[in-house]
Each structure stands twice: as structure tokens, then as C-alpha cells.
Write a protein that holds these residues in place. Sequence first.
Motif: not given
Length: 283
Positions: A134, A144-145, A148, A199, A203
Motif C-alpha cells: 500500500c 489500496c483499500k 485488499y 500511505v 489507506d
Amino acid sequence: MKRLFGGVVGSIVAAAAALAVAGPAHAAAGRYVALGDSMASGPLIPDITGNVGCGRSTRNYAHDLASAMGLNLADVTCSGASTKHMTQSQSTSVAGVDTGTVPPQFDALTADTSLVTLTIGGNDVGLVGVAQNCATLDPTATPCKGTYEAQVAQRTAEFEPKLSAVLDGIRQRSPNARIVVTGYGLYIKPNGCWPVQPVLPTDANFLQGAVNSMNAVIKRQAEAHGDTYIDLVTPSAGHDSCQSASQRWLEGYVPVHAAAPLHPNASGEAAYATVIRNTIDAS
């Protein structure tokens, strides 16, 4: 226990009763077994002891706790350990170089063990790998949430029955032990601190939220098994990876102390030991 009186006999019985009330976790020179992963082992914090691939430090919370409480420590914590390594051997390595195999961590448990600490779950859920993926220095990057979130939620759900089995296994092997199960700390404050820690705000909240969800599982299972849960998020406030070097208990992507990225440093391990001891002493 009913207190007995009556001269010398009464004094002897009272002394024996006091020792019994103290309990195994407080017994002088009791046997203490530390189980867990890299959060407990303290990789890259000097000095290393045992298998180099386990990254086990003489300044991790288990060593600090054993010293403070006068306990005989069997520290079998190991970087990369997951729940399966409680009952299975673990292959270790450093930078891709084989450093041998260590026995199942449960091999250290004995019938006379008086205290067990356990820190496990991070590798079952795969949080460090997700956090590494991330990282971004691009403020316009897609968070990136979405990539993943479902995966982490599924792994967290799958972790719960595994943890339950681990706690059952500890009790079977060390029936008289005080079992203390820790959560994981506050790695990054709400909304993060991009680009100090690379990040995005969304994220940062997702990653710490994933830690918190895992902690909820750990707490639920510890309490369901009659064991002691240690919250490390609350005492970590103001000591996350966004803080100054003098205040950090947890390192970020580029450590400012001798410690592994995204792991506690020596101050964090010492603080965790204090939290654990205070909880034990208060109960």
C-alpha cells in the motif's frame, strides 16, 4: 482460603496461604514461556539471541517482563510465525539465506509453566505484506483499500478458529499457567501522516482498522477461553510511527531506530512489558 490462627501452626499455615494466593504468574522463579511472531520477538533490536532468522531480541517484551518479574524465561517467539507454527516446525531465513528450522513453539510448554504470553495473528492475516504493497509517494494514486479489504477481512475471519485452537492447545499443555494474549499496537494515527509514512489517509485508516479488527478477534477469543487480553492500541496513542523519534514505539517504513520496519522498537517492547506486568499485578 480461610485464615487459621493459633501460634506457630497458624503462622505457618497463613504463610502457605499467602504463597498460594500469589498464584503461578507471581511465583518467584516461575517458568515463563513466550510464544508468538515478530511483534513479540523484536527483530533487529540488539542483541539477537537464538536462531538468527527468528530475530529474537534480548530486549523484547518477554525478556523485559521476565527480568522485572524474576521469571525463568523460555522465549520461542519467531519472526514469520503464524498459528500453524505453534504445532509445526518453522523454516527461517534472512534475506533469502536459509537459517535453519526451529521446533514447534508448543514444544516449550510444560505442565509446570506458570505464565504464557502469546502474540499471534499478523502473519495469518498478512498485514505487513499488505502494508508494504500500500506504500506510495504519489498523492494522486488510487488507494489500496479497494484491492485488499475483502482479502484481509476473509483472512481475519479464518484466523479466529485457528486462534481458538491455539488457546486450547496451550491450556492442554500448561493447565496451571496464566495465559496472557496481546493485541497489536497503534501503528499509524488516524489519517496517517503522508509522506512521512507513505500511505494515503484512506489507506492509513484501512490498515490500522485491519489491525483493530484483528485485535477484536484476539480479545474475543482470549476472553472466551478465560484468558487475559492485553490492549496495546490505547497505550500506544501518541507513540505511533508518525511521531518524533523520541516518542515512537512503532517504526514506520524506514525505521529511525534499530528495529524492523512496521514493528515495535526497544522502547515499544519495554512499554508493552510494563503494560503486561501492570495488568498481571492488578489481577
